[in-house]
Design a protein around this motif. Structure first.
Motif, PDB file in Angstrom:
ATOM      1  N   ALA A 156       7.939   3.957  -0.645  1.00  9.27           N
ATOM      2  CA  ALA A 156       8.881   4.897  -0.031  1.00  9.27           C
ATOM      3  C   ALA A 156       8.235   5.618   1.155  1.00  9.27           C
ATOM      4  CB  ALA A 156       9.362   5.908  -1.062  1.00  9.27           C
ATOM      5  N   ARG A 157       6.974   6.016   1.002  1.00  7.57           N
ATOM      6  CA  ARG A 157       6.295   6.704   2.116  1.00  7.57           C
ATOM      7  C   ARG A 157       6.113   5.777   3.312  1.00  7.57           C
ATOM      8  NH1 ARG A 157       1.341   9.744  -0.653  1.00  7.57           N
ATOM      9  NH2 ARG A 157       0.934   7.573  -1.067  1.00  7.57           N
ATOM     10  N   TYR A 158       5.757   4.531   3.067  1.00 16.37           N
ATOM     11  CA  TYR A 158       5.584   3.594   4.169  1.00 16.37           C
ATOM     12  C   TYR A 158       6.918   3.301   4.853  1.00 16.37           C
ATOM     13  CZ  TYR A 158       4.003  -0.304   6.952  1.00 16.37           C
ATOM     14  OH  TYR A 158       3.714  -1.124   8.004  1.00 16.37           O
ATOM     15  N   THR A 159       7.981   3.174   4.063  1.00 13.91           N
ATOM     16  CA  THR A 159       9.311   2.980   4.647  1.00 13.91           C
ATOM     17  C   THR A 159       9.691   4.174   5.523  1.00 13.91           C
ATOM     18  OG1 THR A 159       9.987   1.629   2.776  1.00 13.91           O
ATOM     19  CG2 THR A 159      11.739   2.581   4.108  1.00 13.91           C
ATOM     20  N   THR A 193       2.035  -1.968  -6.567  1.00 14.86           N
ATOM     21  CA  THR A 193       2.045  -0.897  -5.572  1.00 14.86           C
ATOM     22  C   THR A 193       2.995   0.186  -6.083  1.00 14.86           C
ATOM     23  OG1 THR A 193       1.719  -2.499  -3.809  1.00 14.86           O
ATOM     24  CG2 THR A 193       2.507  -0.326  -3.161  1.00 14.86           C
ATOM     25  N   PRO A 194       2.557   1.428  -6.102  1.00 18.74           N
ATOM     26  CA  PRO A 194       3.445   2.492  -6.582  1.00 18.74           C
ATOM     27  C   PRO A 194       4.706   2.622  -5.709  1.00 18.74           C
ATOM     28  CG  PRO A 194       1.189   3.276  -6.429  1.00 18.74           C
ATOM     29  CD  PRO A 194       1.222   1.927  -5.794  1.00 18.74           C
ATOM     30  N   VAL A 195       5.810   2.938  -6.360  1.00 17.52           N
ATOM     31  CA  VAL A 195       7.086   3.105  -5.659  1.00 17.52           C
ATOM     32  C   VAL A 195       6.978   4.211  -4.609  1.00 17.52           C
ATOM     33  CG1 VAL A 195       9.524   3.692  -5.953  1.00 17.52           C
ATOM     34  CG2 VAL A 195       8.384   2.257  -7.634  1.00 17.52           C
ATOM     35  N   SER A 196       6.213   5.253  -4.910  1.00 20.20           N
ATOM     36  CA  SER A 196       6.061   6.353  -3.950  1.00 20.20           C
ATOM     37  C   SER A 196       5.375   5.880  -2.673  1.00 20.20           C
ATOM     38  CB  SER A 196       5.280   7.507  -4.579  1.00 20.20           C
ATOM     39  OG  SER A 196       3.972   7.083  -4.925  1.00 20.20           O
ATOM     40  N   ASP A 197       4.423   4.958  -2.777  1.00 25.06           N
ATOM     41  CA  ASP A 197       3.758   4.433  -1.586  1.00 25.06           C
ATOM     42  C   ASP A 197       4.704   3.577  -0.749  1.00 25.06           C
ATOM     43  OD1 ASP A 197       1.459   5.713  -2.297  1.00 25.06           O
ATOM     44  OD2 ASP A 197       0.439   3.922  -3.067  1.00 25.06           O
TER      45      ASP A 197
END
Length: 135
Positions: A64-67, A58-62
């Protein structure tokens, strides 16, 4: 199970208050490392979830966005509304748990209103209305 008239040790000092108006300092009154230990289970669960997501590519950006979505769109408005509706606060963990449930309900209601109004693009901004109203 006799009636000896003695008071249990944990209840002995309930009625006694200092005359000066200030409470005596106790070790439990001072903030200490116990605050860290209270949040350790939640932090460990979050770190486990993040590590599982990252291990499954899972990309780190995803992540971070979900968090951000959970904190901004669910936890913050839910906790603020829950605290406003509650007569007296108890613990932060309890406020966050019930706030998360209430936040999900509020998010569904906000989503339904925004869909009917055709303003789905404002879905990210609806928690701002709760924050502004609360302050």
């Amino acid at each position: 199970m006799g009636t000896s008239g003695s008071v249990a040790p944990e209840r002995a000092g309930l009625g006694a208050r200092p005359l000066s108006g200030s409470s005596p300092s106790r070790a439990t009154d001072r903030p200490g490392p116990h605050a860290f230990w209270r949040f350790l289970p939640a932090a460990a669960a979050y770190l486990l979830l993040v590590s599982l997501l990252l291990a499954s590519d899972t990309p780190v950006s995803d992540v971070a966005r979900y968090t951000f979505y959970v904190l901004w769109g669910v936890m913050l408005p839910g906790t603020l509304v829950f605290r406003a509706l509650r007569r007296r606060p108890h613990t932060l963990i309890e406020d966050l748990a019930f706030g998360a449930v209430l936040g999900l309900v509020l998010e569904l209601a906000a989503w339904a209103v925004l869909v009917v109004a055709g303003a789905q693009s404002l879905a990210l901004a609806w928690p701002l209305a709760v924050v502004i109203r609360r302050w």
